[in-house]
Design an enzyme around this catalytic site. Structure first.
Site, short mmCIF file in Angstrom:
data_model
loop_
_atom_site.label_atom_id
_atom_site.label_comp_id
_atom_site.label_asym_id
_atom_site.label_seq_id
_atom_site.Cartn_x
_atom_site.Cartn_y
_atom_site.Cartn_z
N ASN A 1 -0.80 0.17 7.30
CA ASN A 1 -0.38 -1.21 7.70
C ASN A 1 0.35 -2.18 6.60
O ASN A 1 0.35 -3.28 6.74
CB ASN A 1 -1.63 -2.12 8.45
CG ASN A 1 -2.79 -2.19 7.27
OD1 ASN A 1 -2.61 -1.83 6.38
ND2 ASN A 1 -3.61 -3.19 7.62
N GLU B 1 -10.80 -10.43 -5.90
CA GLU B 1 -9.57 -9.26 -5.78
C GLU B 1 -8.70 -9.60 -7.03
O GLU B 1 -8.45 -8.64 -7.90
CB GLU B 1 -8.97 -9.53 -4.74
CG GLU B 1 -10.00 -8.85 -3.58
CD GLU B 1 -8.88 -8.93 -2.16
OE1 GLU B 1 -9.53 -8.29 -1.26
OE2 GLU B 1 -7.86 -9.64 -2.32
N HIS C 1 -1.94 -5.41 1.93
CA HIS C 1 -2.99 -5.79 1.86
C HIS C 1 -2.89 -7.31 1.29
O HIS C 1 -2.20 -7.66 0.38
CB HIS C 1 -4.10 -5.16 1.05
CG HIS C 1 -5.29 -5.81 0.64
ND1 HIS C 1 -6.35 -6.07 1.79
CD2 HIS C 1 -5.86 -6.62 -0.34
CE1 HIS C 1 -7.34 -6.74 1.09
NE2 HIS C 1 -6.90 -7.40 0.13
N LYS D 1 1.00 -1.19 0.05
CA LYS D 1 -0.11 0.22 -0.06
C LYS D 1 1.06 1.35 -0.21
O LYS D 1 2.06 1.35 0.15
CB LYS D 1 -0.90 0.07 1.19
CG LYS D 1 -1.85 -1.25 1.26
CD LYS D 1 -2.99 -1.10 2.01
CE LYS D 1 -3.01 -1.70 3.33
NZ LYS D 1 -4.19 -1.65 4.08
N TYR E 1 -12.62 -2.02 -1.79
CA TYR E 1 -13.06 -2.04 -0.42
C TYR E 1 -14.69 -2.09 -0.42
O TYR E 1 -14.88 -1.42 0.62
CB TYR E 1 -12.40 -0.87 0.04
CG TYR E 1 -10.87 -1.11 0.30
CD1 TYR E 1 -10.48 -2.07 1.16
CD2 TYR E 1 -10.03 -0.14 0.03
CE1 TYR E 1 -9.33 -2.34 1.45
CE2 TYR E 1 -8.59 -0.45 0.48
CZ TYR E 1 -8.08 -1.64 1.11
OH TYR E 1 -6.91 -1.77 1.22
P1 CMP Z 1 -6.91 -4.34 4.37
O1 CMP Z 1 -6.21 -5.65 4.63
O2 CMP Z 1 -6.36 -3.54 3.24
O3 CMP Z 1 -8.45 -4.38 4.35
C1 CMP Z 1 -8.98 -3.12 4.81
C2 CMP Z 1 -8.32 -2.32 5.36
O4 CMP Z 1 -9.10 -1.16 6.29
C3 CMP Z 1 -7.35 -2.64 6.37
O5 CMP Z 1 -6.39 -3.54 5.71
C4 CMP Z 1 -6.72 -1.67 7.19
O6 CMP Z 1 -6.01 -0.87 6.36
C5 CMP Z 1 -8.09 -0.78 7.28
N1 CMP Z 1 -8.74 -0.65 8.62
C6 CMP Z 1 -9.28 -1.67 9.24
N2 CMP Z 1 -9.97 -1.37 10.33
C7 CMP Z 1 -9.31 -0.19 10.46
C8 CMP Z 1 -9.81 0.92 11.50
N3 CMP Z 1 -10.20 0.50 12.63
N4 CMP Z 1 -9.34 2.12 11.25
C9 CMP Z 1 -8.67 2.39 10.14
N5 CMP Z 1 -8.43 1.45 9.06
C10 CMP Z 1 -8.89 0.28 9.21
#
Ligand code: CMP
Length: 149
Positions: A112, A126, A115, A9, A49
């Site tokens: 984070n 996906e 993904h 990301k 998403y």
């Molecule tokens: P990802 O695996 O990309 O899938 C959904 C994304 O939403 C997740 O990783 C996080 O980056 C984001 N996400 C999930 N929970 C939260 C949260 N509580 N606050 C902010 N971002 C979130």
């Protein structure tokens, strides 16, 4: 054999962690079968998403994923989905196990790094969303026979 979409990301790209992510997956014994470095437009972000639409973090998540290029990839291997999610660790860096990518490089949920698909059904959706069938490269790493049966 299973496939998973993996995205490095915007935070991972900006922090120079594309190589770290690829190295961890290669070391695990998984096989890269597709890759594209690209900007994500809002339409693709919203489709990817869609399952999170309406959640409080949805709008900032769309803004985040479109804020800088991403490295989109497909990785393949036995139990690839579980293996990749184990390598990356839990969504929130502070909850990820020591040694996982997110433990080692992240603190929060949105920032984070990566993904990864969370089920075979999600992976199929996906991968079809991000790649054309002809962009998936069919090959084998010769070393695989020394990693799994
Ligand atoms: P990802 O695996 O990309 O899938 C959904 C994304 O939403 C997740 O990783 C996080 O980056 C984001 N996400 C999930 N929970 C939260 C949260 N509580 N606050 C902010 N971002 C979130």
């Amino acid at each position: 054999m299973e496939q998973s979409l993996v995205l490095v990301k915007p935070d991972g790209v900006q922090r120079g962690l594309i190589g770290e992510v690829i190295t961890r997956l290669e070391n695990r014994g998984l096989r890269l079968v597709a890759a594209r470095f690209m900007w994500v437009n809002t339409e693709l972000a919203e489709k990817h998403y869609a399952v999170h639409a309406g959640k409080p973090f949805y709008a900032p998540l769309i803004t985040f994923i479109t804020s800088s290029p991403v490295m989109a990839m497909v990785w393949e291997g036995p139990d690839a989905i579980a293996a990749i999610r184990q390598t990356f660790g839990k969504t929130r860096g502070t909850e990820a196990d020591p040694g996982t990518l997110r433990h080692d490089f992240a603190l929060q949920a949105r920032y984070n790094i990566v993904h990864a698909s969370d089920s075979p059904e999600t992976a199929a959706f996906e991968i079809a969303l991000w790649f054309k069938p002809e962009e998936i490269v069919s090959w084998q790493r010769d070393i695989e026979k020394w990693i799994y049966e």
